[in-house]
Design a protein around this motif. Structure first.
Motif, short mmCIF file in Angstrom:
data_model
loop_
_atom_site.label_atom_id
_atom_site.label_comp_id
_atom_site.label_asym_id
_atom_site.label_seq_id
_atom_site.Cartn_x
_atom_site.Cartn_y
_atom_site.Cartn_z
N PHE A 116 -1.68 8.98 -13.99
CA PHE A 116 -2.66 9.85 -14.67
C PHE A 116 -2.09 10.40 -15.97
O PHE A 116 -2.80 10.53 -16.96
N LYS A 156 1.86 10.91 -9.67
CA LYS A 156 0.89 11.26 -10.73
C LYS A 156 1.20 10.66 -12.08
O LYS A 156 0.60 11.03 -13.08
N PHE A 185 -5.44 -1.81 -18.18
CA PHE A 185 -6.86 -1.53 -18.01
C PHE A 185 -7.22 -0.18 -18.62
O PHE A 185 -8.24 -0.04 -19.29
N MET A 243 2.28 1.75 -3.42
CA MET A 243 1.25 2.25 -4.33
C MET A 243 1.02 3.74 -4.09
O MET A 243 0.84 4.52 -5.03
N LEU A 244 1.06 4.09 -2.81
CA LEU A 244 0.89 5.50 -2.45
C LEU A 244 1.95 6.35 -3.14
O LEU A 244 1.66 7.41 -3.72
N SER A 280 -1.12 -3.62 -14.48
CA SER A 280 -2.48 -4.00 -14.85
C SER A 280 -3.38 -2.78 -14.92
O SER A 280 -4.32 -2.74 -15.72
N PHE A 281 -3.05 -1.76 -14.15
CA PHE A 281 -3.81 -0.52 -14.27
C PHE A 281 -3.61 0.12 -15.64
O PHE A 281 -4.56 0.61 -16.26
N ILE A 304 3.46 -4.77 -10.51
CA ILE A 304 2.45 -5.61 -11.16
C ILE A 304 1.09 -4.90 -11.17
O ILE A 304 0.40 -4.84 -12.20
N LEU A 305 0.75 -4.34 -10.01
CA LEU A 305 -0.56 -3.67 -9.90
C LEU A 305 -0.65 -2.49 -10.86
O LEU A 305 -1.66 -2.32 -11.56
N SER A 306 0.42 -1.69 -10.93
CA SER A 306 0.30 -0.53 -11.82
C SER A 306 0.31 -0.97 -13.28
O SER A 306 -0.32 -0.32 -14.13
N VAL A 313 1.17 6.60 -6.91
CA VAL A 313 0.03 7.47 -7.20
C VAL A 313 0.40 8.93 -6.95
O VAL A 313 0.06 9.83 -7.73
N ARG A 314 1.16 9.19 -5.88
CA ARG A 314 1.57 10.55 -5.56
C ARG A 314 2.37 11.18 -6.70
O ARG A 314 2.30 12.38 -6.94
N TYR A 366 0.84 -1.20 0.00
CA TYR A 366 0.00 0.00 0.00
C TYR A 366 0.87 1.25 0.00
O TYR A 366 0.63 2.22 -0.74
#
Lengths: 263, 326
Positions: free
Chosen positions: B19, B16, B169, B9-10, B165-166, B161-163, B13-14, B6
């Motif tokens: 995005f 950016k 997606f 991931m933070l 798949s993001f 891995i999570l990003s 995401v921070r 987590y």
């Protein structure tokens, strides 16, 4: 950034990871463990909308119909289509099925294809050239003008042309077929007289075959290239150039107006 | 462990980046949608009909003509021959491979982006996962915590891995949503053929079967995810080995682009098939395109890619746990 948004993104990430993993599993199951037993039976949706009101032109044959040598890429068919578009306000639908270097035997096998037949069936006008490659075989025939060999080739060509016309007529019994006859690209060479004689005799044979079928018109082009042949030939001294194609196109287009008027 | 992931991931995401990547995808998808729309329009104008059979037949004839012209390379000839047989097969079975619709566009988009575009996006995320901590000095803070080193690295890997798949997606979602405005949102159940195999210059159709488009897409996106993971893992390894993020990106970029170039010219250098970058186009096995080198199959390519990824993973963990940090 709030905790909830990050939580949401992480959830999406986790969920999509699962989804893509499923995709991978499906891949392995589908691609590696497929038993080649159940052969597919696609839904047959053929034969829909037999005729629309567009004027449909289908072109068949060899490099001449393809337009090889014309830098605009149109070929004589392009000029015919242009001309027809001017004359009619009907929607013109044009399909060029010609293949460079095609000989009559290959055209026969092409005509047996299902989709080609479907398009022929819907055609209102059919344009074709064939035989140039049978006769000239890429310049080979020039060196070997032995009459017996040429006679044999001609006999074969005539038979195949008959098969072609027969096939076209069984598929489509109404549309006028314009068979564009051969010209002699070599008539300014030393043996021009001999080659011209051969081309004339092939053209004669072809027009005899055409005469046996309803509205198959054998369009002469021999005369168009008789004087100053090089002005109308592309740099390969075999295919017409833009001007040459224009002349053929004009001649064919003029015939089409006539036959339409007669109808 | 979950908290560690987590936390990672933070960080991602921070920054950016996710995005920005989504925005890049959105722009590109809009461009391609417009290009595709224009292309369809031109074909319609040239042939004068919207009947796909006529259009496909015309494409077949055009390919035949290109085959007959002199001066095209042997590889290209082979590629064209195989595509020709495939198009003829579609035509004979009365199936339209290109029925317009957002799912068809998605298929086209993923097939064209699996080799270069998607790996590049993944690289942007994966390149600085470890190296930025090293160059920024924050790695010391991270390692002084009472957590085993391999766990720290594992959490970063899972975040990668999570990003990934993001990203896959967002490609799927955006290409569907944007292209649907123009092409309509239907077409999930369109039947498609798969299972072609290539032997020399011939297209073998014995294992060919029909699957609905949604399943086809699921397969293709699964493969795209797999490819992205492999590229991500390799970048991850470089990120562990090299402190400079720019260098990591440079190396990966060179490898990926050389792969795109190589696949168009390696047919005579057979051992090149063991390089990971010529194996990235996994979707061409599904659609039945000629592989860059004879004898390459889906299972072969997936194995090669998996071995590369596994090797990279072992190296990263070994180096990260043994290295002196100062």
């Amino acid at each position: 950034m709030s905790k909830r948004i990050i939580g949401m993104i992480v959830t999406i990430c986790a969920a999509t990871t699962v989804l893509w993993t499923i995709g991978l599993i499906v891949t392995i199951q589908d691609q590696f463990f497929y038993e080649a037993s159940s052969i597919k039976q696609p839904k047959q949706t053929t034969g829909n909308t037999k005729k629309n009101d567009a004027l449909s032109i289908v072109a068949l044959g060899d490099s001449l119909t393809r337009g090889t040598g014309d830098e605009t890429g149109k070929g004589y068919v392009g000029y015919v289509v242009d001309e027809l578009k001017k004359q009619t306000n009907q929607h013109v639908q044009f399909t060029n099925l010609a293949i460079k270097g095609q000989r009559s035997a290959q055209l026969i096998s092409q005509l047996k294809q299902k989709e080609v037949q479907r398009q022929l069936k819907e055609a209102d006008i059919i344009l074709m050239t064939i035989g140039g490659n049978d006769l000239f075989r890429g310049g080979e025939a020039l060196r070997d003008l032995s009459t017996t060999q040429l006679e044999k080739e001609k006999e074969k060509f005539v038979q195949q042309l008959r098969t072609i016309f027969q096939l076209v007529r069984t598929v489509n019994n109404d549309a006028p077929v314009f068979y564009i006859a051969l010209y002699n690209p070599f008539n300014d060479l030393d043996n021009g007289k001999e080659t011209s004689a051969v081309v004339r005799s092939w053209n004669y044979a072809a027009s005899e075959v055409a005469a046996d079928y309803k509205s198959i018109i054998c369009v002469p082009t021999y005369d168009l290239f008789e004087l100053q042949v090089n002005d109308y030939l592309y740099t390969d001294k075999f295919h017409p150039n833009k001007e040459g194609y224009k002349r053929i196109g004009e001649r064919v287009a003029s015939l089409i107006t006539l036959t339409k008027g007669e109808k | 462990m979950i908290n560690l992931v987590y936390n990672e991931m933070l960080k991602i995401v921070r920054k950016k980046r996710l995005f920005i990547i989504a925005a890049i995808v959105a722009v590109l998808v809009s461009l391609f949608t417009y290009a595709q729309f224009k292309q369809i329009e031109t074909i319609r104008e040239r042939i004068g009909t919207t009947d796909w059979r006529t259009q496909l037949q015309q494409q077949i004839i055009d390919t035949q003509n290109r085959l007959n012209s002199t001066g095209i390379s042997e590889e290209w000839k082979k590629f064209l021959k195989i595509r020709l047989q495939q198009q003829q097969y579609y035509l004979d079975n009365d199936i339209n491979p290109m029925a317009p619709g957002a799912p068809t566009f998605m298929r086209m988009f993923i097939e064209n982006s699996i080799e270069l575009f998607l790996p590049l996006l993944v690289m942007v995320i994966a390149a600085d996962l470890v190296s930025s901590e090293a160059s920024g000095g924050t790695i010391k803070l991270l390692l002084t915590r009472p957590v085993k080193r391999w766990k720290v690295l594992m959490s970063k890997y899972i975040a990668m891995i999570l990003s990934t798949s993001f990203i896959v997606f967002s490609v799927a979602l955006l290409s569907y949503a944007i292209s649907g405005i123009v092409f309509g949102y239907g077409g999930w159940n369109l039947p498609l053929l798969t299972g072609f195999s290539i032997q020399g210059e011939e297209l073998n159709t014995t294992a060919v079967h029909l699957i609905p488009q949604w399943k086809y897409l699921l397969i293709e996106f699964g493969l795209a995810f797999f490819v992205s993971l492999v590229v991500g893992t390799l970048t991850f390894m470089l990120s562990v080995l090299i402190r400079s993020t720019a260098a990591v990106m440079g190396i990966m970029l060179a490898a990926l682009i050389s792969g795109a170039i190589l696949s168009s010219m390696v047919s005579s250098w057979e051992s090149a098939k063991y390089l990971f970058m010529v194996n990235l186009r996994l979707t061409s096995y599904i659609s039945g395109m000629a592989p860059p080198i004879d004898g390459m199959t889906l299972s072969f390519s997936m194995t090669v890619l998996a071995i590369w990824a596994l090797g990279a993973l072992i190296v990263s963990f070994y180096v990260f746990t043994k290295r002196d940090v100062y």
